[in-house]
Design a protein around this motif. Structure first.
Motif, PDB file in Angstrom:
ATOM      1  N   PHE A  26       0.835  -1.210   0.000  1.00  0.00           N
ATOM      2  CA  PHE A  26       0.000   0.000   0.000  1.00  0.00           C
ATOM      3  C   PHE A  26       0.870   1.261   0.000  1.00  0.00           C
ATOM      4  O   PHE A  26       0.628   2.197  -0.755  1.00  0.00           O
ATOM      5  N   VAL A  27       1.899   1.237   0.843  1.00  0.00           N
ATOM      6  CA  VAL A  27       2.790   2.396   0.943  1.00  0.00           C
ATOM      7  C   VAL A  27       3.638   2.531  -0.325  1.00  0.00           C
ATOM      8  O   VAL A  27       3.882   3.647  -0.791  1.00  0.00           O
ATOM      9  N   ASP A  28       4.056   1.410  -0.915  1.00  0.00           N
ATOM     10  CA  ASP A  28       4.774   1.490  -2.189  1.00  0.00           C
ATOM     11  C   ASP A  28       3.892   2.161  -3.244  1.00  0.00           C
ATOM     12  O   ASP A  28       4.366   2.910  -4.098  1.00  0.00           O
ATOM     13  N   GLY A  29       2.603   1.896  -3.175  1.00  0.00           N
ATOM     14  CA  GLY A  29       1.687   2.481  -4.154  1.00  0.00           C
ATOM     15  C   GLY A  29       1.325   3.913  -3.848  1.00  0.00           C
ATOM     16  O   GLY A  29       1.249   4.754  -4.750  1.00  0.00           O
ATOM     17  N   GLU A  30       1.118   4.223  -2.573  1.00  0.00           N
ATOM     18  CA  GLU A  30       0.430   5.474  -2.236  1.00  0.00           C
ATOM     19  C   GLU A  30       1.097   6.268  -1.102  1.00  0.00           C
ATOM     20  O   GLU A  30       0.762   7.433  -0.870  1.00  0.00           O
ATOM     21  N   GLY A  31       2.022   5.651  -0.375  1.00  0.00           N
ATOM     22  CA  GLY A  31       2.596   6.308   0.789  1.00  0.00           C
ATOM     23  C   GLY A  31       3.685   7.303   0.438  1.00  0.00           C
ATOM     24  O   GLY A  31       4.134   7.373  -0.704  1.00  0.00           O
ATOM     25  N   CYS A  32       4.094   8.072   1.430  1.00  0.00           N
ATOM     26  CA  CYS A  32       5.085   9.122   1.174  1.00  0.00           C
ATOM     27  C   CYS A  32       6.024   9.314   2.361  1.00  0.00           C
ATOM     28  O   CYS A  32       5.579   9.472   3.497  1.00  0.00           O
ATOM     29  N   PHE A  33       7.322   9.254   2.075  1.00  0.00           N
ATOM     30  CA  PHE A  33       8.334   9.627   3.067  1.00  0.00           C
ATOM     31  C   PHE A  33       8.855  10.989   2.644  1.00  0.00           C
ATOM     32  O   PHE A  33       9.366  11.130   1.522  1.00  0.00           O
ATOM     33  N   SER A  34       8.716  11.979   3.499  1.00  0.00           N
ATOM     34  CA  SER A  34       9.199  13.302   3.091  1.00  0.00           C
ATOM     35  C   SER A  34       9.856  14.021   4.262  1.00  0.00           C
ATOM     36  O   SER A  34       9.612  13.697   5.428  1.00  0.00           O
ATOM     37  N   VAL A  35      10.694  14.953   3.933  1.00  0.00           N
ATOM     38  CA  VAL A  35      11.363  15.769   4.959  1.00  0.00           C
ATOM     39  C   VAL A  35      11.196  17.226   4.550  1.00  0.00           C
ATOM     40  O   VAL A  35      11.648  17.621   3.475  1.00  0.00           O
ATOM     41  N   SER A  36      10.508  17.992   5.397  1.00  0.00           N
ATOM     42  CA  SER A  36      10.317  19.418   5.087  1.00  0.00           C
ATOM     43  C   SER A  36      11.127  20.272   6.063  1.00  0.00           C
ATOM     44  O   SER A  36      11.616  19.788   7.090  1.00  0.00           O
ATOM     45  N   PHE A  37      11.247  21.517   5.710  1.00  0.00           N
ATOM     46  CA  PHE A  37      12.090  22.438   6.496  1.00  0.00           C
ATOM     47  C   PHE A  37      11.326  23.724   6.794  1.00  0.00           C
ATOM     48  O   PHE A  37      10.539  24.190   5.964  1.00  0.00           O
ATOM     49  N   SER A  38      11.566  24.282   7.988  1.00  0.00           N
ATOM     50  CA  SER A  38      10.997  25.583   8.325  1.00  0.00           C
ATOM     51  C   SER A  38      12.095  26.475   8.868  1.00  0.00           C
ATOM     52  O   SER A  38      12.987  26.003   9.580  1.00  0.00           O
ATOM     53  N   MET A  39      11.989  27.747   8.554  1.00  0.00           N
ATOM     54  CA  MET A  39      12.940  28.712   9.117  1.00  0.00           C
ATOM     55  C   MET A  39      12.502  29.027  10.545  1.00  0.00           C
ATOM     56  O   MET A  39      11.341  29.394  10.765  1.00  0.00           O
ATOM     57  N   ARG A  40      13.395  28.842  11.497  1.00  0.00           N
ATOM     58  CA  ARG A  40      13.090  29.124  12.908  1.00  0.00           C
ATOM     59  C   ARG A  40      14.264  29.901  13.487  1.00  0.00           C
ATOM     60  O   ARG A  40      15.281  29.312  13.862  1.00  0.00           O
ATOM     61  N   ALA A  41      14.089  31.206  13.571  1.00  0.00           N
ATOM     62  CA  ALA A  41      15.182  32.086  14.013  1.00  0.00           C
ATOM     63  C   ALA A  41      15.694  31.694  15.396  1.00  0.00           C
ATOM     64  O   ALA A  41      16.874  31.841  15.695  1.00  0.00           O
ATOM     65  N   LEU A  43      16.000  28.747  16.679  1.00  0.00           N
ATOM     66  CA  LEU A  43      16.816  27.533  16.734  1.00  0.00           C
ATOM     67  C   LEU A  43      18.275  27.857  16.424  1.00  0.00           C
ATOM     68  O   LEU A  43      18.576  28.789  15.679  1.00  0.00           O
ATOM     69  N   LYS A  44      19.166  27.036  16.980  1.00  0.00           N
ATOM     70  CA  LYS A  44      20.610  27.228  16.793  1.00  0.00           C
ATOM     71  C   LYS A  44      20.994  27.347  15.326  1.00  0.00           C
ATOM     72  O   LYS A  44      21.763  28.224  14.926  1.00  0.00           O
ATOM     73  N   THR A  45      20.467  26.400  14.516  1.00  0.00           N
ATOM     74  CA  THR A  45      20.838  26.369  13.098  1.00  0.00           C
ATOM     75  C   THR A  45      19.969  27.290  12.244  1.00  0.00           C
ATOM     76  O   THR A  45      20.257  27.503  11.071  1.00  0.00           O
ATOM     77  N   GLY A  46      18.889  27.791  12.815  1.00  0.00           N
ATOM     78  CA  GLY A  46      17.971  28.632  12.043  1.00  0.00           C
ATOM     79  C   GLY A  46      16.964  27.836  11.243  1.00  0.00           C
ATOM     80  O   GLY A  46      16.071  28.399  10.608  1.00  0.00           O
ATOM     81  N   ILE A  47      17.130  26.523  11.229  1.00  0.00           N
ATOM     82  CA  ILE A  47      16.269  25.665  10.394  1.00  0.00           C
ATOM     83  C   ILE A  47      15.738  24.484  11.203  1.00  0.00           C
ATOM     84  O   ILE A  47      16.491  23.787  11.884  1.00  0.00           O
ATOM     85  N   GLU A  48      14.432  24.289  11.092  1.00  0.00           N
ATOM     86  CA  GLU A  48      13.826  23.110  11.724  1.00  0.00           C
ATOM     87  C   GLU A  48      13.662  22.023  10.654  1.00  0.00           C
ATOM     88  O   GLU A  48      13.223  22.295   9.541  1.00  0.00           O
ATOM     89  N   VAL A  49      14.039  20.783  10.998  1.00  0.00           N
ATOM     90  CA  VAL A  49      13.926  19.652  10.065  1.00  0.00           C
ATOM     91  C   VAL A  49      12.741  18.798  10.504  1.00  0.00           C
ATOM     92  O   VAL A  49      12.678  18.382  11.668  1.00  0.00           O
ATOM     93  N   ARG A  50      11.804  18.545   9.582  1.00  0.00           N
ATOM     94  CA  ARG A  50      10.601  17.815   9.967  1.00  0.00           C
ATOM     95  C   ARG A  50      10.307  16.611   9.062  1.00  0.00           C
ATOM     96  O   ARG A  50       9.690  16.764   8.008  1.00  0.00           O
ATOM     97  N   PRO A  51      10.742  15.439   9.461  1.00  0.00           N
ATOM     98  CA  PRO A  51      10.413  14.240   8.685  1.00  0.00           C
ATOM     99  C   PRO A  51       8.936  13.876   8.881  1.00  0.00           C
ATOM    100  O   PRO A  51       8.365  14.129   9.948  1.00  0.00           O
ATOM    101  N   SER A  52       8.349  13.293   7.863  1.00  0.00           N
ATOM    102  CA  SER A  52       6.957  12.869   7.940  1.00  0.00           C
ATOM    103  C   SER A  52       6.711  11.635   7.076  1.00  0.00           C
ATOM    104  O   SER A  52       7.163  11.564   5.931  1.00  0.00           O
ATOM    105  N   PHE A  53       6.006  10.671   7.666  1.00  0.00           N
ATOM    106  CA  PHE A  53       5.547   9.504   6.900  1.00  0.00           C
ATOM    107  C   PHE A  53       4.039   9.634   6.775  1.00  0.00           C
ATOM    108  O   PHE A  53       3.354   9.861   7.776  1.00  0.00           O
ATOM    109  N   SER A  54       3.508   9.531   5.564  1.00  0.00           N
ATOM    110  CA  SER A  54       2.061   9.719   5.407  1.00  0.00           C
ATOM    111  C   SER A  54       1.456   8.851   4.307  1.00  0.00           C
ATOM    112  O   SER A  54       2.144   8.415   3.379  1.00  0.00           O
ATOM    113  N   VAL A  55       0.179   8.600   4.463  1.00  0.00           N
ATOM    114  CA  VAL A  55      -0.618   7.876   3.461  1.00  0.00           C
ATOM    115  C   VAL A  55      -1.952   8.598   3.342  1.00  0.00           C
ATOM    116  O   VAL A  55      -2.573   8.922   4.362  1.00  0.00           O
TER     117      VAL A  55
END
Lengths: 170, 170
Positions: A26-41, A43-55
């Motif tokens: 099901f996940v091979d057909g329709e699922g998604c592994f993704s990593v998005s980013f947000s600017m967060r002043a 935070l130390k690096t200025g960038i938040e890393v947000r992995p997400s698994f979704s269907v």
């Protein structure tokens, strides 16, 4: 699970379900592994890393998302107004590493999503060990995330993120 | 099947594959049961009924389509310029009834595609028994086909087809 579908004129008895391999298919057909980013002043690096698994599924197939949620024992289901579908999603790094990643290590994806999964899993490991707070690792995370076969729109270009990641001295 | 994916830092040994349930999961996620129609003046009813089972993937995941083709022992794979994907497709009524339909009777779909499948299977039965040459059955086939959750564009409206099906006296 849907149990009361009537197969009129059926010749084959239904077989007991192997939900683990069903989920991988099901996940091979329709699922998604993704990593998005947000600017967060803040935070130390200025960038938040947000992995997400979704269907995602339409309303008529909501029951399957609930079955998958019960199987992984984590994550949430929400309605997305944007594409009018229901989305099962796991964002917690602890849940991803405890439930989702071990499943796909054992019941392996067969499409090109397997390559995305390897990158995804590596990124979750870095975050879990706080290595994403290092500039170089963060840059590598950004490179890997942007090489994943993600169809959703990106808020920032890779160059913009790498610039921010490189600028902030940690 | 993809055998040489490297899972760096893997904690879980991979499990032997249950391809049958993998296929059902994959098709629940990405597969399509559809019935299209063509106007054919030379046919008794004026309308040709064409059921199709298909699964699409990008080039990187072509191997999985070949695995599915080997599993069903029928159908073909072709490149679709329109959406730049590879499509595994079974159109032969004999192959659909011999290989594809029995699989999904035994390893049942869990999403709303299960409802499409029941309609699809019924339509294949009608064609196999030449009942689609009867006006009333043809009208019923058209109604069922247009109630399926098909996302592809239709060449004709349902009303147009029903009009042609009703006009021709058989």
């Amino acid at each position: 699970m849907k149990k009361n579908v009537q197969y009129v004129g059926s010749y084959q008895k239904s077989a007991p379900m192997d939900f683990k391999w069903y989920v991988t298919g099901f996940v091979d057909g329709e699922g998604c592994f993704s990593v998005s980013f947000s600017m967060r002043a803040k935070l130390k690096t200025g960038i938040e890393v947000r992995p997400s698994f979704s269907v995602s599924q339409n309303r008529r197939s909501l029951a399957v998302l609930k079955d998958i949620q019960n199987y992984f024992k984590c994550g949430g289901i929400r309605y997305s107004k944007y594409d009018q579908t229901y989305k099962y999603e796991v964002r917690s790094i602890a849940d991803l590493r405890k439930s989702v990643i071990p499943h796909f290590e054992k019941y392996q994806l067969q499409t090109s999503k397997a390559e995305d999964f390897v990158k995804f899993s590596w990124i979750c490991d870095q975050i879990s060990a706080s290595r994403h707070l290092n500039n170089d690792v963060l840059a590598e995370i950004i490179e890997k995330a942007y090489s994943m076969n993600n169809l959703s729109k990106r808020k920032y270009t890779k160059e913009k993120l790498l610039k921010v990641a490189g600028k902030k001295k940690i």
